[in-house]
Design a protein around this motif. Structure first.
Motif, PDB file in Angstrom:
ATOM      1  N   LYS A  53     -72.546 -75.238 -30.074  1.00  0.00           N
ATOM      2  CA  LYS A  53     -71.411 -75.998 -30.590  1.00  0.00           C
ATOM      3  C   LYS A  53     -70.250 -75.072 -30.950  1.00  0.00           C
ATOM      4  CE  LYS A  53     -70.263 -79.371 -34.190  1.00  0.00           C
ATOM      5  NZ  LYS A  53     -70.800 -80.122 -35.368  1.00  0.00           N
ATOM      6  N   GLY A  54     -69.063 -75.458 -30.509  1.00  0.00           N
ATOM      7  CA  GLY A  54     -67.859 -74.706 -30.834  1.00  0.00           C
ATOM      8  C   GLY A  54     -67.494 -73.646 -29.815  1.00  0.00           C
ATOM      9  N   MET A  57     -65.035 -74.259 -24.946  1.00  0.00           N
ATOM     10  CA  MET A  57     -63.781 -73.832 -24.334  1.00  0.00           C
ATOM     11  C   MET A  57     -63.733 -72.317 -24.187  1.00  0.00           C
ATOM     12  SD  MET A  57     -61.158 -74.874 -22.841  1.00  0.00           S
ATOM     13  CE  MET A  57     -61.272 -76.627 -23.271  1.00  0.00           C
ATOM     14  N   MET A  58     -64.221 -71.617 -25.191  1.00  0.00           N
ATOM     15  CA  MET A  58     -64.264 -70.151 -25.134  1.00  0.00           C
ATOM     16  C   MET A  58     -65.102 -69.696 -23.941  1.00  0.00           C
ATOM     17  SD  MET A  58     -65.780 -67.566 -28.037  1.00  0.00           S
ATOM     18  CE  MET A  58     -65.076 -68.615 -29.297  1.00  0.00           C
ATOM     19  N   TYR A  59     -66.230 -70.381 -23.735  1.00  0.00           N
ATOM     20  CA  TYR A  59     -67.109 -70.028 -22.627  1.00  0.00           C
ATOM     21  C   TYR A  59     -66.401 -70.236 -21.294  1.00  0.00           C
ATOM     22  CZ  TYR A  59     -70.854 -70.263 -19.224  1.00  0.00           C
ATOM     23  OH  TYR A  59     -71.627 -70.050 -18.114  1.00  0.00           O
ATOM     24  N   ARG A  60     -65.740 -71.377 -21.122  1.00  0.00           N
ATOM     25  CA  ARG A  60     -65.099 -71.673 -19.835  1.00  0.00           C
ATOM     26  C   ARG A  60     -63.929 -70.735 -19.563  1.00  0.00           C
ATOM     27  NH1 ARG A  60     -66.659 -76.720 -17.310  1.00  0.00           N
ATOM     28  NH2 ARG A  60     -68.246 -77.739 -18.584  1.00  0.00           N
ATOM     29  N   PHE A  61     -63.204 -70.342 -20.595  1.00  0.00           N
ATOM     30  CA  PHE A  61     -62.140 -69.357 -20.404  1.00  0.00           C
ATOM     31  C   PHE A  61     -62.719 -68.033 -19.908  1.00  0.00           C
ATOM     32  CE2 PHE A  61     -58.990 -71.794 -22.961  1.00  0.00           C
ATOM     33  CZ  PHE A  61     -57.885 -71.590 -22.148  1.00  0.00           C
ATOM     34  N   PHE A 242     -82.250 -62.784 -42.266  1.00  0.00           N
ATOM     35  CA  PHE A 242     -82.342 -63.892 -41.317  1.00  0.00           C
ATOM     36  C   PHE A 242     -81.822 -63.408 -39.972  1.00  0.00           C
ATOM     37  CE2 PHE A 242     -80.205 -67.549 -39.223  1.00  0.00           C
ATOM     38  CZ  PHE A 242     -81.343 -68.323 -38.985  1.00  0.00           C
ATOM     39  N   LEU A 243     -82.665 -63.482 -38.925  1.00  0.00           N
ATOM     40  CA  LEU A 243     -82.302 -63.017 -37.598  1.00  0.00           C
ATOM     41  C   LEU A 243     -81.891 -64.230 -36.757  1.00  0.00           C
ATOM     42  CD1 LEU A 243     -85.257 -60.514 -36.972  1.00  0.00           C
ATOM     43  CD2 LEU A 243     -83.185 -60.220 -38.355  1.00  0.00           C
ATOM     44  N   MET A 244     -80.588 -64.382 -36.536  1.00  0.00           N
ATOM     45  CA  MET A 244     -80.046 -65.533 -35.817  1.00  0.00           C
ATOM     46  C   MET A 244     -79.932 -65.180 -34.333  1.00  0.00           C
ATOM     47  SD  MET A 244     -76.660 -67.827 -36.663  1.00  0.00           S
ATOM     48  CE  MET A 244     -75.572 -66.404 -36.638  1.00  0.00           C
ATOM     49  N   VAL A 245     -81.032 -65.348 -33.605  1.00  0.00           N
ATOM     50  CA  VAL A 245     -81.032 -65.043 -32.181  1.00  0.00           C
ATOM     51  C   VAL A 245     -80.131 -66.010 -31.430  1.00  0.00           C
ATOM     52  CG1 VAL A 245     -82.492 -64.841 -30.125  1.00  0.00           C
ATOM     53  CG2 VAL A 245     -83.314 -64.009 -32.342  1.00  0.00           C
ATOM     54  N   ILE A 246     -80.095 -67.266 -31.881  1.00  0.00           N
ATOM     55  CA  ILE A 246     -79.174 -68.237 -31.304  1.00  0.00           C
ATOM     56  C   ILE A 246     -78.559 -69.060 -32.432  1.00  0.00           C
ATOM     57  CG2 ILE A 246     -81.043 -69.910 -30.929  1.00  0.00           C
ATOM     58  CD1 ILE A 246     -79.470 -70.881 -28.447  1.00  0.00           C
ATOM     59  N   GLY A 247     -77.261 -69.299 -32.318  1.00  0.00           N
ATOM     60  CA  GLY A 247     -76.570 -70.090 -33.325  1.00  0.00           C
ATOM     61  C   GLY A 247     -75.247 -70.568 -32.776  1.00  0.00           C
ATOM     62  N   ASN A 248     -74.663 -71.559 -33.420  1.00  0.00           N
ATOM     63  CA  ASN A 248     -73.373 -72.040 -32.938  1.00  0.00           C
ATOM     64  C   ASN A 248     -72.236 -71.164 -33.470  1.00  0.00           C
ATOM     65  OD1 ASN A 248     -72.459 -73.045 -35.534  1.00  0.00           O
ATOM     66  ND2 ASN A 248     -73.705 -74.881 -35.207  1.00  0.00           N
ATOM     67  N   LEU A 249     -71.018 -71.462 -33.028  1.00  0.00           N
ATOM     68  CA  LEU A 249     -69.866 -70.626 -33.372  1.00  0.00           C
ATOM     69  C   LEU A 249     -69.679 -70.519 -34.878  1.00  0.00           C
ATOM     70  CD1 LEU A 249     -67.325 -69.039 -32.513  1.00  0.00           C
ATOM     71  CD2 LEU A 249     -66.104 -71.240 -32.435  1.00  0.00           C
ATOM     72  N   TYR A 250     -69.811 -71.631 -35.563  1.00  0.00           N
ATOM     73  CA  TYR A 250     -69.557 -71.654 -36.999  1.00  0.00           C
ATOM     74  C   TYR A 250     -70.622 -70.873 -37.759  1.00  0.00           C
ATOM     75  CZ  TYR A 250     -67.024 -75.410 -34.785  1.00  0.00           C
ATOM     76  OH  TYR A 250     -66.251 -76.131 -33.909  1.00  0.00           O
ATOM     77  N   GLU A 251     -71.858 -70.961 -37.293  1.00  0.00           N
ATOM     78  CA  GLU A 251     -72.931 -70.193 -37.920  1.00  0.00           C
ATOM     79  C   GLU A 251     -72.746 -68.707 -37.676  1.00  0.00           C
ATOM     80  OE1 GLU A 251     -76.199 -73.798 -37.386  1.00  0.00           O
ATOM     81  OE2 GLU A 251     -76.078 -72.158 -35.936  1.00  0.00           O
ATOM     82  N   MET A 252     -72.289 -68.336 -36.485  1.00  0.00           N
ATOM     83  CA  MET A 252     -72.065 -66.925 -36.191  1.00  0.00           C
ATOM     84  C   MET A 252     -70.922 -66.356 -37.024  1.00  0.00           C
ATOM     85  SD  MET A 252     -72.668 -66.737 -32.056  1.00  0.00           S
ATOM     86  CE  MET A 252     -72.486 -64.959 -32.042  1.00  0.00           C
ATOM     87  N   ILE A 253     -69.850 -67.129 -37.181  1.00  0.00           N
ATOM     88  CA  ILE A 253     -68.729 -66.678 -38.015  1.00  0.00           C
ATOM     89  C   ILE A 253     -69.189 -66.522 -39.458  1.00  0.00           C
ATOM     90  CG2 ILE A 253     -66.472 -67.315 -38.959  1.00  0.00           C
ATOM     91  CD1 ILE A 253     -65.877 -68.636 -36.247  1.00  0.00           C
ATOM     92  N   GLY A 254     -69.929 -67.514 -39.943  1.00  0.00           N
ATOM     93  CA  GLY A 254     -70.431 -67.429 -41.308  1.00  0.00           C
ATOM     94  C   GLY A 254     -71.356 -66.245 -41.506  1.00  0.00           C
TER      95      GLY A 254
END
Length: 322
Positions: A53-54, A57-61, A242-254
């Motif tokens: 999530k989030g 658009m970043m991915y497609r660019f 906490f090891l966030m191997v996968i997360g959405n954009l907002y979780e990664m920013i946080g």
């Protein structure tokens, strides 16, 4: 040569095997004849533009709007060196090598050109097969670097959410090799496998929500994305990671502002020959072994993608090329 081409985003059937021109290595490049590669969750997400999530658009660019700019997916290839550039001194024709170009991809092809700038390559030990080496790459790199960045040490208690995937099966083995107490979360169907790999405790997610566990842990590793930090932070002991191997954009920013969180940005520097050599040596010594849930010929790559898309892949899915 044969290559699996993905011209547009979509279901598994968008991937088609075609004859394309065999690449020629530049001065700093090596060319492998691929003997084994894998289809993993990263390949499937890129094929379908199915991103957290989030990030759409970043991915497609970055990767392409209608379809991937890089038409041949595949994060790694295991095979023998057939040609080398004039500046290459570490490898010779005939060497058995595991290699990856990272997000430059290209592994789903009969011949794999290892990029002179972005590529990583390491020799495969004699007692490790091409299939095993390929199966170890994605999970081996991810597990080693996340567990290391998470400062995991002997005696710690580790919770692995998503224990039966390519990352989880190796994270269990590496952690046990380090002397760690491991609790793995998986389906009931894979519980026996988790114990065989060394897990001390197994949680069936069909019966128990991981967030409702009463035990606490020094490190929690989320390989699935359904146990973000906000849901499981109460499971961490004081000073826990906490090891966030996968997360959405907002979780990664946080996560960037939370010293308890280790995310993908924190491990980018670990994609190296040293890391490849470490997990290959662990395999050669018998400390870890590849878990190959499915092995198919390269021509069946569409079926491979269907299996990955089902969400029920166990360990690595390996494609072999004669």
């Amino acid at each position: 040569m044969k290559a699996a081409i993905c011209d547009r985003y979509g279901p598994p059937e968008t991937v088609v095997i075609r004859e394309v021109e065999k690449p020629v290595p530049g001065d700093n490049e090596i060319l492998l004849r691929t003997r084994a590669t894998t289809v993993n969750s990263g390949d499937a997400r890129m094929r379908a533009a199915r991103v957290p999530k989030g990030m759409g658009m970043m991915y497609r660019f970055g990767m392409g709007f209608v379809g991937p700019r890089i038409k041949v997916l595949g994060f790694e290839a295991a095979g023998e060196v057939v040609e080398i550039g004039r500046n290459v001194t570490r490898f010779n024709p005939g060497d058995r090598v595991l290699a990856s170009n990272g997000f430059k991809l290209g592994g789903h092809s009969e011949f794999f050109l290892v990029d002179g700038k972005h590529g990583v390559a390491a020799r495969i030990p004699d007692n490790v097969s091409y299939e095993e080496a390929a199966a170890l790459q994605f999970g081996g790199v991810t597990s080693l670097v996340f567990l290391e960045k998470g400062r995991l040490k002997a005696g710690d208690h580790l919770l692995i959410n998503g224990g039966s995937g390519a990352v989880g099966v190796l994270a269990i083995q590496i952690a046990k090799h380090m002397g760690v107490h491991v609790t793995a979360v998986c389906s009931a169907a894979n519980a026996d496998l988790m114990r065989e790999l060394g897990a001390d405790a197994v949680v069936d997610y069909g019966k128990t929500d991981v967030a409702e566990l009463t035990e606490t842990f020094d490190v929690v590793m989320d390989n699935h994305g359904n146990a973000p930090y906000r849901r499981i932070k109460h499971l961490l002991r004081p000073g826990g990671r906490f090891l966030m191997v996968i997360g959405n954009l907002y979780e990664m920013i946080g996560g960037k502002f939370n010293k308890a969180v280790v995310n993908a940005d924190d491990v980018d520097d670990a994609f190296s020959e040293r890391t490849f050599t470490r997990f290959l040596d662990l395999a050669a010594s018998g400390a870890i072994h590849a878990v190959i849930g499915t092995q198919l010929p390269f021509d069946e790559i569409v079926e491979a993608y269907r299996i990955v898309d089902s969400g029920h892949k166990v360990g690595a899915l390996v494609l072999t090329l004669d």
